[in-house]
Design an enzyme around this catalytic site. Structure first.
Site, PDB file in Angstrom:
ATOM      1  CE  LYS A 493      48.673  40.615  47.667  1.00  0.00           C
ATOM      2  NZ  LYS A 493      49.285  41.820  47.128  1.00  0.00           N
ATOM      3  NE  ARG A 591      47.972  48.227  42.413  1.00  0.00           N
ATOM      4  CZ  ARG A 591      48.485  47.058  42.817  1.00  0.00           C
ATOM      5  NH1 ARG A 591      48.105  45.921  42.271  1.00  0.00           N
ATOM      6  NH2 ARG A 591      49.396  47.025  43.766  1.00  0.00           N
ATOM      7  CE1 TYR A 718      26.839  18.757  30.684  1.00  0.00           C
ATOM      8  CE2 TYR A 718      28.788  19.302  31.966  1.00  0.00           C
ATOM      9  CZ  TYR A 718      27.437  19.019  31.910  1.00  0.00           C
ATOM     10  OH  TYR A 718      26.706  19.011  33.037  1.00  0.00           O
ATOM     11  CG  MET A 767      30.091  23.590  38.871  1.00  0.00           C
ATOM     12  SD  MET A 767      28.395  23.896  39.373  1.00  0.00           S
ATOM     13  CE  MET A 767      27.766  24.830  37.999  1.00  0.00           C
TER      14      MET A 767
HETATM   15  C1  PLP Z   1      50.593  41.670  46.816  1.00  0.00           C
HETATM   16  C2  PLP Z   1      51.513  42.753  47.116  1.00  0.00           C
HETATM   17  C3  PLP Z   1      52.872  42.493  47.404  1.00  0.00           C
HETATM   18  C4  PLP Z   1      53.479  41.128  47.306  1.00  0.00           C
HETATM   19  O1  PLP Z   1      53.931  40.893  45.995  1.00  0.00           O
HETATM   20  P1  PLP Z   1      54.609  39.496  45.614  1.00  0.00           P
HETATM   21  O2  PLP Z   1      55.004  39.653  44.195  1.00  0.00           O
HETATM   22  O3  PLP Z   1      53.583  38.461  45.807  1.00  0.00           O
HETATM   23  O4  PLP Z   1      55.753  39.363  46.523  1.00  0.00           O
HETATM   24  C5  PLP Z   1      53.668  43.556  47.790  1.00  0.00           C
HETATM   25  N1  PLP Z   1      53.171  44.816  47.855  1.00  0.00           N
HETATM   26  C6  PLP Z   1      51.899  45.098  47.559  1.00  0.00           C
HETATM   27  C7  PLP Z   1      51.439  46.507  47.646  1.00  0.00           C
HETATM   28  C8  PLP Z   1      51.017  44.084  47.170  1.00  0.00           C
HETATM   29  O5  PLP Z   1      49.762  44.377  46.887  1.00  0.00           O
END
Ligand code: PLP
EC number: 5.1.1.1
Length: 823
Positions: A493, A591, A718, A767
């Site tokens: 991701k 969550r 700046y 930037m």
């Molecule tokens: C991102 C995520 C992980 C991975 O977690 P890490 O701490 O990066 O290993 C595992 N499970 C879920 C549901 C996540 O969203």
């Protein structure tokens, strides 16, 4: 060299089932690398995680007929024309075959071991010796229990001297490698800390390494290293010792003086009483040490002091990186700067072939003449042509006089030849390169850098370098906590935590990740369009993207009744049944997810009353697996999950995979690995439990645009925030907050590295540009600057920002060009 299958059977002491005739030229241990099926002998190796026997059926279908197995497959009638050589241990059989092959050669064989510098010594020796003899050597760093036999197998009738690396990671391994290599000359490069965890002491590791030399006639070593000298004395080694020394005039190779000037060293030595001198185009200690080892071997093999001097001065750096970059006009460039020879060409083509590609872009090879193969050009280029065709090359561009003269031997239909790089880059063929995957492989003398430079997309001088070997090392590190059968979800991701999801996913797919996970459907679509076929989980499925998920085979997470009902309706509308989904339980994060106590009966009830979707897995997420502080809470979370997930499983006949561990969990709670683990941050080299860097994956780099002297009373940047305490040298670098360099790092809150030294950010980060203080640092415009990476852990930045490394990594903007490499 070819061996008949009868001969192989005898050599490895196998029982043969099958009677077909065959000649074996290629040994295969990884089914993905198959190239010449008819002449291949496949060894079905078993490792903790995998079993080569699983691939026999597929390989048979692809034309392989000869297999070394420890278990003969069922249904032999399905394998007409095949030979199965049954042995007790297939790895031992591979090693035995290499050993017998080695017995055929009465030539000098150099066995190189040591903690560092093995590959450099091997490659430099190759450069020193190959102008006067035909040298066979281990490709890249093939130095393991499997790599060594495959290297030794490359010995052929032309070989006049062989160079093999031997690497060990635990006691007892060297014996096997010694029997296979049977070195006549042993080289011990240096003794360092690598793999020390498996040895009780440095002494023990040294003794193990020296075991390689037991029957050698000559040993080359650093006689200034007392551990090495002592171990060698104790080992009972009886042959000649050629020690190099910078201290003792009695050493066989005594270095009396080293002068350095700019980037060149001049080495004055005394070898067996005769004085000599050579120049080396390097000045660092590691290079010097390697050059001493090489000089000893080369002189022993009869090079004259003059020849040594000439060839040392021309030594090239050992660059073994294979890089993947985006090029112009929709091209991807694979640049292999490793020496051009047949074996490394095979490895590079295999790499290209194994990376899937979207839209089936054309695969193009740009290849120079191959030097010093010892073979007649007609034979060599016929082999090259065949290899290229088998490995899927559709367009062949040959550069050089030899390869052009053998144009007829290349069977790829779309082929072009040029005398040199100039001829090529000025041609219509060069201008016609479009939407192709291009492997660029040339002997250094041909100056292929120019081709790469012209084809590269130059947008910005800031790049993120991603080390694919490190990624795999981290994957294996976490797998080492897991049972062999436990599956793994690799989190890609957020563009693979900033490292670039597509190339990272290609590597993970090649290393058999069971699942990939992304946040949203579009990320999954991108992976599919780039040839990723591994199962993909969508963690935050959008209600508007169900159709896309069905079309691209993306498996959503389901965390609420609203989402579940909408998904079921959407699937039913498409006439889809049993679409796999992943049920999320909320055990304490609060969550997303179903309540494992209150909701689970209703989850089961709704799932049972439809057949559009089917639970493939059930999971939950730890709130604090990275800290002992939360251990009792984690236990409570796990108990809740265990209860809820068992209940769900009990309601269905099919297996539902249960998973809870993330990176920190895998390490901290391996007993909670269940059926599958989800690996995120750890894959990218950061241990979230202690912020330690495992194998560093990403390095963010830029270059100095401009240097200026700024007097003490002036300010930088700046709002005049950059106040100076002394007359300063200020460098401007082309990276700003729009690239992901957080603005809060400015005004001295953090630093970057310039030629290894800390340079603080001065004033506000802009930037697109930042200013750094390089007062007192020896540097020039154009020099490289490390923002984070191999020498400056990303955690230094996240600590300065009082945040977590996840945020720094995922902030790197998509406009930063990424370069992927593999050693
Ligand atoms: C991102 C995520 C992980 C991975 O977690 P890490 O701490 O990066 O290993 C595992 N499970 C879920 C549901 C996540 O969203």
């Amino acid at each position: 060299m070819r061996y008949s299958i009868e001969k192989v059977t005898t050599l490895i002491g196998a029982r043969r089932i099958g009677e077909a005739d065959a000649n074996i030229g290629w040994l295969l241990t990884d089914s993905r690398s198959l190239c010449f099926p008819e002449e291949t002998l496949f060894f079905a190796l078993r490792s903790e995680r995998n079993d080569g026997h699983k691939y026999i059926c597929e390989l048979y279908r692809r034309g392989v007929r000869n297999f070394v197995v420890s278990r003969v497959p069922d249904g032999l009638e399905n394998y007409p024309g095949a030979n199965f050589l049954k042995v007790v241990d297939t790895l031992e059989a591979l090693q035995r075959l290499a050993e017998r092959h080695r017995d055929e050669f009465g030539i000098p064989v150099v066995g190189i071991t040591g903690s560092n510098g093995k590959t450099m010594v091997k490659e430099w020796l190759y450069q020193l010796l190959s102008p006067s003899m035909v040298v066979t050597r281990s490709p890249k760093s093939y130095n393991s229990q499997i790599g060594v036999p495959l290297s030794v197998w490359l010995l052929n009738e032309q070989t006049q001297v062989a160079l093999f690396e031997a690497g060990i990671s635990r006691p007892g391994e060297m014996q096997a490698l010694r029997d296979i290599i049977q070195p006549t000359i042993g080289v011990l490069t240096s003794l360092g800390a690598a793999h020390q965890e498996n040895f009780r002491s440095m002494e023990e590791k040294c003794e193990e390494k020296i075991a390689l030399f037991h029957d050698a006639r000559v040993v080359v070593y650093d006689s200034d290293d007392e551990t090495v000298s002592r171990c060698l004395r104790k080992s009972g080694y009886a042959g000649e010792k050629i020690g190099w020394s910078r201290q003792s005039p009695n050493a066989a190779f005594y270095v009396s003086r080293v002068d350095t000037e700019g980037t060149t060293s001049t080495i004055h030595y005394m070898y067996k009483g005769a004085e000599g001198c050579y120049r080396l185009p390097f000045i660092d200690d590691a290079s010097l040490g390697c050059s001493f080892a090489c000089a000893c071997v080369a002189l022993h093999l009869g090079l004259t002091a003059d020849e040594l001097g000439q060839r040392m001065a021309a030594l090239e750096p050992v660059a073994m990186r294979l890089e993947v970059k985006e090029g112009r006009h929709g091209c991807t460039l694979i640049n292999d700067s490793y020496n051009s020879d047949f074996n490394s060409l095979d490895i590079a083509l295999d790499f290209m072939n194994r990376r899937p590609d979207h839209n089936g872009r054309k695969r193009t090879l740009i290849l120079s003449d191959i030097y010093q193969s010892g073979e007649r050009p007609e034979e060599l280029y016929a082999k090259v042509g065949e290899l290229a065709a088998k490995r899927g090359v559709e367009r062949f561009i040959g550069i050089g006089a030899d390869i052009s003269a053998q144009a007829g031997a290349i069977t790829v239909a779309d082929k072009h030849f040029f005398a040199d790089v100039d001829g090529f880059v000025g041609s219509p063929v060069f201008r016609s390169l479009r939407d192709e995957v291009i492997l660029i492989k040339g002997s250094r003398a041909f100056g292929f850098d120019r081709i790469t430079e012209l084809l590269e997309q130059k947008v910005h001088e800031t790049i993120l370098e991603v080390n694919l070997n490190a990624l795999v090392a981290n994957l294996n590190f976490y797998r080492s906590f897991m049972r062999p059968e436990t599956k793994i979800v690799c989190m890609v991701k957020a563009d693979a935590y900033g490292a670039g999801a597509v190339e990272v996913a290609k590597t993970l797919q090649d290393h058999r990740a069971d699942y990939l996970a992304v946040a949203v459907a579009d990320e999954g679509v991108t992976l599919r369009k780039n040839g990723i076929t591994t199962s993909i989980m969508i963690m935050n499925p959008e209600m508007t993207a169900f159709k896309t998920m069905f079309d691209y085979d993306l498996e959503p997470e389901v965390y609420s009744f609203r989402l579940m009902d909408a998904l079921i309706r959407a699937a039913e509308k498409e006439g889809i049944t049993n679409y796999p989904v992943h049920i999320k339980l909320d055990t304490g994060m609060h969550r997303l997810g179903f309540d494992p106590r209150k909701d689970i009966d209703e989850v089961i009830n709704r799932l049972k009353h439809q057949n559009a979707i089917i639970p493939r897995s059930v999971f939950s997420h730890f709130v604090g697996s990275d800290s002992d502080e939360f251990d009792s809470f984690s236990a409570q979370q796990f108990a809740l999950f265990d209860e809820g997930s068992r209940k769900l499983q009990a309601a269905f006949d099919h297996k539902i995979l249960r998973h809870m561990d993330n990176s920190a969990g895998i390490e901290h709670f391996p007993e909670r690995q269940l059926d599958m683990c989800r690996l995120g941050l750890g894959l990218y080299g950061i241990d979230s439990r202690d912020n330690r860097i495992l194998s560093n994956v990403s390095t963010l780099k830029t270059t100095i645009l401009q240097l200026r002297n700024v007097p003490k009373e002036e300010t930088v940047g700046y709002s005049r925030k950059g106040r100076l305490t002394r007359d300063s040298v200020i460098a401007a670098i082309p990276i700003g907050y729009a690239d992901g360099l957080n603005r809060h790092l400015g005004c001295g809150h953090c630093h970057c590295l310039v030629n290894g030294q800390k340079a603080p950010y001065v004033g506000n980060i802009c930037m697109d540009v930042a200013m750094i203080d390089v007062t007192g640092i020896d540097c020039h415009e154009g020099d490289s600057v490390e923002i984070f990476g191999d020498h400056l852990p990303v955690t230094v930045l996240s600590d300065a920002l009082q945040t977590i490394p996840y945020e720094v990594l995922t902030s790197v903007s998509s406009r930063v060009k990424k370069v992927y490499f593999q050693d």
